[in-house]
Scaffold this motif. Structure first.
Motif, mmCIF file in Angstrom:
data_model
loop_
_atom_site.group_PDB
_atom_site.id
_atom_site.type_symbol
_atom_site.label_atom_id
_atom_site.label_comp_id
_atom_site.label_asym_id
_atom_site.label_seq_id
_atom_site.Cartn_x
_atom_site.Cartn_y
_atom_site.Cartn_z
ATOM 1 N N VAL A 188 0.857 -1.180 0.000
ATOM 2 C CA VAL A 188 0.000 0.000 0.000
ATOM 3 C C VAL A 188 0.891 1.227 0.000
ATOM 4 O O VAL A 188 1.634 1.459 0.958
ATOM 5 N N LYS A 189 0.854 1.965 -1.083
ATOM 6 C CA LYS A 189 1.658 3.186 -1.209
ATOM 7 C C LYS A 189 3.123 2.937 -0.845
ATOM 8 O O LYS A 189 3.761 3.719 -0.135
ATOM 9 N N GLY A 190 3.658 1.810 -1.335
ATOM 10 C CA GLY A 190 5.061 1.489 -1.128
ATOM 11 C C GLY A 190 5.366 0.740 0.147
ATOM 12 O O GLY A 190 6.505 0.282 0.342
ATOM 13 N N MET A 191 4.392 0.576 1.037
ATOM 14 C CA MET A 191 4.612 -0.140 2.295
ATOM 15 C C MET A 191 4.137 -1.588 2.182
ATOM 16 O O MET A 191 3.043 -1.856 1.681
ATOM 17 N N LYS A 192 4.950 -2.505 2.658
ATOM 18 C CA LYS A 192 4.557 -3.910 2.699
ATOM 19 C C LYS A 192 3.479 -4.095 3.758
ATOM 20 O O LYS A 192 3.568 -3.548 4.861
ATOM 21 N N VAL A 193 2.436 -4.851 3.429
ATOM 22 C CA VAL A 193 1.357 -5.086 4.382
ATOM 23 C C VAL A 193 0.993 -6.568 4.418
ATOM 24 O O VAL A 193 1.168 -7.290 3.437
ATOM 25 N N TYR A 194 0.508 -6.996 5.573
ATOM 26 C CA TYR A 194 -0.134 -8.292 5.716
ATOM 27 C C TYR A 194 -1.637 -8.041 5.679
ATOM 28 O O TYR A 194 -2.132 -7.075 6.277
ATOM 29 N N LYS A 195 -2.366 -8.931 4.996
ATOM 30 C CA LYS A 195 -3.803 -8.756 4.874
ATOM 31 C C LYS A 195 -4.543 -9.784 5.736
ATOM 32 O O LYS A 195 -4.210 -10.965 5.732
ATOM 33 N N SER A 230 -21.012 -9.208 8.540
ATOM 34 C CA SER A 230 -20.035 -8.252 8.022
ATOM 35 C C SER A 230 -18.792 -8.977 7.528
ATOM 36 O O SER A 230 -18.506 -10.111 7.936
ATOM 37 N N ILE A 231 -18.068 -8.304 6.644
ATOM 38 C CA ILE A 231 -16.754 -8.767 6.201
ATOM 39 C C ILE A 231 -15.804 -7.570 6.336
ATOM 40 O O ILE A 231 -15.991 -6.546 5.652
ATOM 41 N N SER A 232 -14.822 -7.696 7.206
ATOM 42 C CA SER A 232 -13.846 -6.625 7.415
ATOM 43 C C SER A 232 -12.486 -7.080 6.913
ATOM 44 O O SER A 232 -12.088 -8.231 7.129
ATOM 45 N N THR A 233 -11.791 -6.179 6.217
ATOM 46 C CA THR A 233 -10.439 -6.474 5.745
ATOM 47 C C THR A 233 -9.484 -5.437 6.330
ATOM 48 O O THR A 233 -9.801 -4.247 6.394
ATOM 49 N N TYR A 234 -8.314 -5.916 6.722
ATOM 50 C CA TYR A 234 -7.299 -5.048 7.326
ATOM 51 C C TYR A 234 -5.974 -5.255 6.598
ATOM 52 O O TYR A 234 -5.476 -6.378 6.529
ATOM 53 N N SER A 235 -5.425 -4.175 6.045
ATOM 54 C CA SER A 235 -4.078 -4.210 5.481
ATOM 55 C C SER A 235 -3.153 -3.606 6.529
ATOM 56 O O SER A 235 -3.246 -2.413 6.829
ATOM 57 N N VAL A 236 -2.280 -4.442 7.090
ATOM 58 C CA VAL A 236 -1.543 -4.090 8.300
ATOM 59 C C VAL A 236 -0.042 -4.011 8.053
ATOM 60 O O VAL A 236 0.537 -4.906 7.407
ATOM 61 N N ASP A 237 0.584 -2.953 8.546
ATOM 62 C CA ASP A 237 2.044 -2.895 8.541
ATOM 63 C C ASP A 237 2.529 -3.905 9.574
ATOM 64 O O ASP A 237 2.266 -3.733 10.772
ATOM 65 N N PRO A 238 3.219 -4.970 9.161
ATOM 66 C CA PRO A 238 3.598 -6.013 10.115
ATOM 67 C C PRO A 238 4.618 -5.553 11.154
ATOM 68 O O PRO A 238 4.721 -6.168 12.217
ATOM 69 N N VAL A 239 5.349 -4.492 10.882
ATOM 70 C CA VAL A 239 6.369 -4.019 11.828
ATOM 71 C C VAL A 239 5.722 -3.331 13.025
ATOM 72 O O VAL A 239 6.004 -3.653 14.180
ATOM 73 N N THR A 240 4.820 -2.376 12.767
ATOM 74 C CA THR A 240 4.182 -1.621 13.849
ATOM 75 C C THR A 240 2.825 -2.190 14.252
ATOM 76 O O THR A 240 2.320 -1.867 15.328
ATOM 77 N N GLY A 241 2.221 -3.010 13.377
ATOM 78 C CA GLY A 241 0.892 -3.550 13.668
ATOM 79 C C GLY A 241 -0.230 -2.576 13.386
ATOM 80 O O GLY A 241 -1.392 -2.850 13.690
ATOM 81 N N TYR A 271 -11.307 3.180 4.483
ATOM 82 C CA TYR A 271 -10.464 4.356 4.686
ATOM 83 C C TYR A 271 -10.475 5.232 3.435
ATOM 84 O O TYR A 271 -10.395 4.723 2.310
ATOM 85 N N THR A 272 -10.553 6.518 3.626
ATOM 86 C CA THR A 272 -10.384 7.433 2.514
ATOM 87 C C THR A 272 -8.924 7.417 2.078
ATOM 88 O O THR A 272 -8.041 7.020 2.832
ATOM 89 N N ASP A 273 -8.664 7.853 0.840
ATOM 90 C CA ASP A 273 -7.288 7.891 0.356
ATOM 91 C C ASP A 273 -6.447 8.840 1.201
ATOM 92 O O ASP A 273 -5.274 8.567 1.478
ATOM 93 N N ALA A 274 -7.043 9.942 1.626
ATOM 94 C CA ALA A 274 -6.320 10.904 2.472
ATOM 95 C C ALA A 274 -5.956 10.265 3.809
ATOM 96 O O ALA A 274 -4.861 10.497 4.348
ATOM 97 N N GLN A 275 -6.869 9.452 4.359
ATOM 98 C CA GLN A 275 -6.593 8.777 5.627
ATOM 99 C C GLN A 275 -5.454 7.781 5.465
ATOM 100 O O GLN A 275 -4.541 7.716 6.299
ATOM 101 N N THR A 276 -5.479 7.013 4.381
ATOM 102 C CA THR A 276 -4.412 6.041 4.131
ATOM 103 C C THR A 276 -3.063 6.734 3.988
ATOM 104 O O THR A 276 -2.056 6.294 4.546
#
Length: 335
Positions: A188-195, A230-241, A271-276
């Motif tokens: 996401v925007k250059g950051m590695k994420v776990y989904k 509901s179905i929730s998805t989270y793209s998470v920075d694995p370093v900071t959580g 999340y809005t693009d500005a929030q991300t």
């Protein structure tokens, strides 16, 4: 010169080894904790052109179609956090959250009642993100200690050094934690994420009395079952959580005699693009710092430290051997 180089290499090598050890076993633990004094606001909304469908109680139980927006305001309670940390013998954060959902033009800070609004006060492990049991003594009434902390699992974020596994994540509607399953990696925007994906199948959450004509009944008032999924998805920075991108698709409705009769909320908020972008800007450098402290400095600092110590020892031994040869030569010459 050789002695000076050997001594300098030994001292620098020892320093790097010590720094590697401190980074791995001390500095990382001090840095990998959430702040007690956080003050953040996050924003989500329905995607452009993808309106929500919901039952507007304020408008007289009217089914409405249109965009929705969600605002979450998180405020840390420093004094309560210090008390909880001392009582439990570990780093604990106490954060308050106001979660507000309404139309995009609604001001969640106005004090007016939104379509949906909740307030929670959560105590959680500042490293793992897991909610903890703690008796809050900061608000006492008539001499009785109140206990507002009745949460479980993760609430605000994933752990530092998040793993590719299933975590229990809090759901505010069910008021319980349900599985958030690891489903893959991404960027996401250059950051590695776990989904991670949290799926809640349709479940009855209670009953409600509604006018019969609202659900197609001839009776004046009927009792309908409230169903939530509901179905929730989270793209998470694995370093900071930290959740870099979050999205929830909710489908809530009323059932009568086992049949769906009325949609109460059907919307996908993300999340809005500005929030991300705001989250990426804030946590990209923090992730790099934690990675350096946990991995780069211990590994490369340790290797370089050992190399310098070895070079220093070899240099000193070489100098010592040379000195002995010179001394031996002088003795022979004197004869």
């Amino acid at each position: 010169m050789g002695n000076k180089f050997g001594t300098s290499a030994l001292f620098l090598g020892a320093f790097l080894l010590a720094l590697a050890g401190l980074s791995k076993f001390y500095m990382y633990d001090r840095l990998a904790v959430v702040p007690m004094n956080t003050e953040t606001t996050s924003n989500s909304s329905t995607a452009p052109g993808a309106d929500a469908e919901y039952l507007d109680v304020a408008a007289g139980l009217k089914i409405t179609n249109g965009p929705l927006a969600n605002t979450k305001v998180v405020t840390g309670d420093v004094e309560a956090s210090k008390k909880a940390s001392k009582a439990l013998g570990k780093d604990v954060a106490v954060w308050n959250i106001y979660d507000c959902t309404d139309t995009p033009d609604f001001n969640c800070g106005s004090g007016e009642v939104p379509l949906s609004g909740t307030t929670d006060r959560v105590a959680f492990d500042a490293n793992t993100g897991e909610a903890v049991e703690y008796e809050d003594t900061s608000s006492e009434a008539d001499g009785e200690i109140t206990k507002p902390f009745s949460f479980e699992g993760l609430y605000f974020k994933f752990p530092f050094d998040a793993q590719k596994k299933t975590y229990q994540f809090w759901d505010g509607t069910l008021r319980e934690a349900t599985p958030a399953t690891y489903v893959g990696e991404g960027k996401v925007k250059g950051m590695k994420v776990y989904k991670y994906e949290q799926v809640i199948e349709p479940v009855k959450t209670g009953t409600i009395d509604v006018p019969g004509d609202l659900v197609g009944s001839e009776e004046a008032t009927v009792t309908a079952d409230r169903v939530y999924s509901s179905i929730s998805t989270y793209s998470v920075d694995p370093v900071t959580g930290v959740v870099i991108v979050g999205q929830t698709a909710q489908d809530s409705y009323l059932e009568l005699n086992g049949e769906r009769v009325l949609t109460t909320t059907k919307a996908t908020l993300g999340y809005t693009d500005a929030q991300t972008q705001k989250v990426v800007d804030e946590y990209k450098s923090k992730a790099m710092l934690l990675t350096a402290v946990k991995t780069w400095i211990p590994v490369y600092g340790g290797i370089l430290g050992l190399v310098l110590i070895a070079a220093g020892l070899m240099s000193r031994r070489g100098n010592a051997a040379g000195a002995r040869k010179v001394e031996k030569g002088e003795l022979v010459g004197s004869r």
